[in-house]
Motif scaffolding. Structure first.
Motif, PDB file in Angstrom:
ATOM      1  N   VAL A 149      38.558  37.386  39.473  1.00 19.75           N
ATOM      2  CA  VAL A 149      38.241  38.632  40.173  1.00 19.75           C
ATOM      3  C   VAL A 149      38.829  39.834  39.440  1.00 19.75           C
ATOM      4  O   VAL A 149      38.157  40.862  39.243  1.00 19.75           O
ATOM      5  CB  VAL A 149      38.761  38.568  41.627  1.00 19.75           C
ATOM      6  N   ILE A 150      40.095  39.715  39.012  1.00 22.17           N
ATOM      7  CA  ILE A 150      40.731  40.817  38.296  1.00 22.17           C
ATOM      8  C   ILE A 150      40.021  41.065  36.966  1.00 22.17           C
ATOM      9  O   ILE A 150      39.844  42.217  36.532  1.00 22.17           O
ATOM     10  CB  ILE A 150      42.225  40.514  38.081  1.00 22.17           C
ATOM     11  N   LEU A 196      42.037  46.609  43.382  1.00 28.55           N
ATOM     12  CA  LEU A 196      43.007  45.554  43.083  1.00 28.55           C
ATOM     13  C   LEU A 196      44.139  45.549  44.099  1.00 28.55           C
ATOM     14  O   LEU A 196      44.553  44.487  44.589  1.00 28.55           O
ATOM     15  CB  LEU A 196      43.559  45.760  41.669  1.00 28.55           C
ATOM     16  N   SER A 244      38.465  38.892  52.492  1.00 26.23           N
ATOM     17  CA  SER A 244      38.578  39.756  51.311  1.00 26.23           C
ATOM     18  C   SER A 244      37.266  40.472  51.010  1.00 26.23           C
ATOM     19  O   SER A 244      37.257  41.668  50.689  1.00 26.23           O
ATOM     20  CB  SER A 244      39.015  38.930  50.095  1.00 26.23           C
ATOM     21  N   LEU A 267      42.872  44.145  47.362  1.00 31.60           N
ATOM     22  CA  LEU A 267      42.724  42.693  47.281  1.00 31.60           C
ATOM     23  C   LEU A 267      44.064  41.994  47.476  1.00 31.60           C
ATOM     24  O   LEU A 267      44.165  41.004  48.218  1.00 31.60           O
ATOM     25  CB  LEU A 267      42.116  42.312  45.923  1.00 31.60           C
ATOM     26  N   ILE A 268      45.101  42.514  46.834  1.00 30.68           N
ATOM     27  CA  ILE A 268      46.441  41.935  47.003  1.00 30.68           C
ATOM     28  C   ILE A 268      46.912  42.079  48.445  1.00 30.68           C
ATOM     29  O   ILE A 268      47.468  41.147  49.035  1.00 30.68           O
ATOM     30  CB  ILE A 268      47.423  42.602  46.029  1.00 30.68           C
ATOM     31  N   PHE A 315      45.551  39.521  50.934  1.00 31.73           N
ATOM     32  CA  PHE A 315      46.269  38.253  50.970  1.00 31.73           C
ATOM     33  C   PHE A 315      47.590  38.389  51.724  1.00 31.73           C
ATOM     34  O   PHE A 315      48.048  37.439  52.347  1.00 31.73           O
ATOM     35  CB  PHE A 315      46.528  37.747  49.547  1.00 31.73           C
ATOM     36  N   MET A 362      43.833  29.093  43.603  1.00 32.00           N
ATOM     37  CA  MET A 362      43.967  30.469  44.073  1.00 32.00           C
ATOM     38  C   MET A 362      44.287  31.407  42.907  1.00 32.00           C
ATOM     39  O   MET A 362      43.737  32.522  42.815  1.00 32.00           O
ATOM     40  CB  MET A 362      45.071  30.536  45.129  1.00 32.00           C
ATOM     41  N   ALA A 363      45.155  30.965  41.986  1.00 30.73           N
ATOM     42  CA  ALA A 363      45.496  31.781  40.825  1.00 30.73           C
ATOM     43  C   ALA A 363      44.283  31.989  39.926  1.00 30.73           C
ATOM     44  O   ALA A 363      44.040  33.095  39.425  1.00 30.73           O
ATOM     45  CB  ALA A 363      46.635  31.124  40.047  1.00 30.73           C
ATOM     46  N   MET A 419      41.969  34.554  41.457  1.00 32.33           N
ATOM     47  CA  MET A 419      42.479  35.915  41.286  1.00 32.33           C
ATOM     48  C   MET A 419      42.266  36.403  39.856  1.00 32.33           C
ATOM     49  O   MET A 419      41.922  37.574  39.625  1.00 32.33           O
ATOM     50  CB  MET A 419      43.968  35.948  41.647  1.00 32.33           C
TER      51      MET A 419
END
Length: 308
Positions: A291-292, A233, A92, A236-237, A240, A284-285, A288
């Motif tokens: 980062v967001i 964003l 990433s 980044l998605i 994954f 992981m959540a 995220m």
């Protein structure tokens, strides 16, 4: 000859059209209309996420004994999880900034006066139309040990062949695949944003003697901040989601540098270790969300300055 305008009666001036039942948001019908959406979010998102949190705090689904953060501690001591988290982070960190910068550079290039802009737009968008199976097949043909890349190295550079998917070069192959797939769409988003920058502002800056670099940093990037946030964003998605191609190329247990978090979760699910799987999903959540949040704070700062 002067014409006098007739005044409307005060009764007619004060009367307003009543809002329709379909457009009035303060009616019972409007409130009832959002109930299916709320139920859908609850059933398919909030309740499952709550169950995942619950599973991460108990020892197993049968005895259901509360163990606190023990599952998270066990997960942090797991070597497979550490390798997967490190590889996913590296992918990433490398792929997302490259996707943003390269797509912005291509958009700026195509926004200038160069010939064949329509052809280049179409060429960069073509990878979006190629099915995943075809993309995987192309990459296997190019980067197989007996593939096109090694044939070029041996015949034209007199170099030794490289096992691309089982060496330290594997991460670069995957990043190249990611860029090839996503640059076109990101570039179109930046082109649309560049066309929305007020032309008069650019002209005034040119008349005042502002150079190309100054206009890019102090004007264009300020107006592009919402698009940069969105593209970052989205990239980044998509980084994954790249697990799908990596899985088709390398299988369940790839070379160590390509072992991603999704590999770890799939293999953990196959062994029915719900506690480890749930703990990894929560971590992981949280990552995220952080980062967001950082991206949103940066965009809010620069975007707010532009609005002012």
């Amino acid at each position: 000859m002067s014409v006098k305008k007739k005044k409307m009666p005060e009764s007619r001036q004060k009367t307003k059209r009543k809002p329709s039942v379909l457009t009035n948001t303060n009616t019972l019908f409007a409130r009832a209309s959002i109930v299916p959406s709320i139920l859908g979010v609850l059933i398919f998102y909030i309740v499952p996420f709550g169950i995942v949190i619950y599973y991460s705090l108990v020892d197993n689904p049968i005895s259901k004994s509360f163990v606190g953060l023990d599952n998270y501690k066990r997960l942090m001591d797991n070597s497979a999880f550490n390798i997967a988290a490190k590889n996913t982070l590296i992918l990433s960190v490398v792929a997302v900034p490259l996707a943003v910068l390269l797509s912005l550079g291509l958009a700026a290039l195509l926004d200038s006066k160069i010939p064949g802009k329509s052809f280049f737009r179409t060429a960069f968008l073509c990878p979006m139309m190629v099915p995943v199976a075809s993309i995987v097949l192309i990459w296997q043909v190019i980067f197989h040990y007996n593939g096109t890349a090694n044939e070029f190295l041996v015949n034209y550079l007199s170099a030794q062949p490289v096992d691309w998917f089982k060496s330290g070069y594997s991460i670069f192959v995957v990043v190249l695949l990611f860029l090839w797939k996503n640059l076109g769409y990101n570039m179109i988003l930046f082109l649309a944003a560049l066309n929305n920058i007020p032309a008069t502002l650019i002209e005034v800056a040119e008349l005042e003697g502002a150079g190309t670099f100054y206009r890019l940093i102090h004007i264009k990037l300020r107006y592009l901040s919402p698009t940069i946030f969105f593209v970052g964003l989205l990239s980044l998605i998509n980084s994954f989601k790249l697990f799908r191609e990596v899985y088709l190329l390398t299988g369940d247990y790839p070379y160590e540098d390509l072992y991603l978090l999704q590999h770890f979760m799939n293999n953990t699910f196959a062994s029915l270790d719900y506690q480890k799987l749930s703990s990894a999903a929560i971590i992981m959540a949280l990552f995220m969300i952080v980062v967001i949040g950082v991206l949103y704070a940066a965009e809010n700062k620069f975007g707010g300055e532009v609005e002012e």
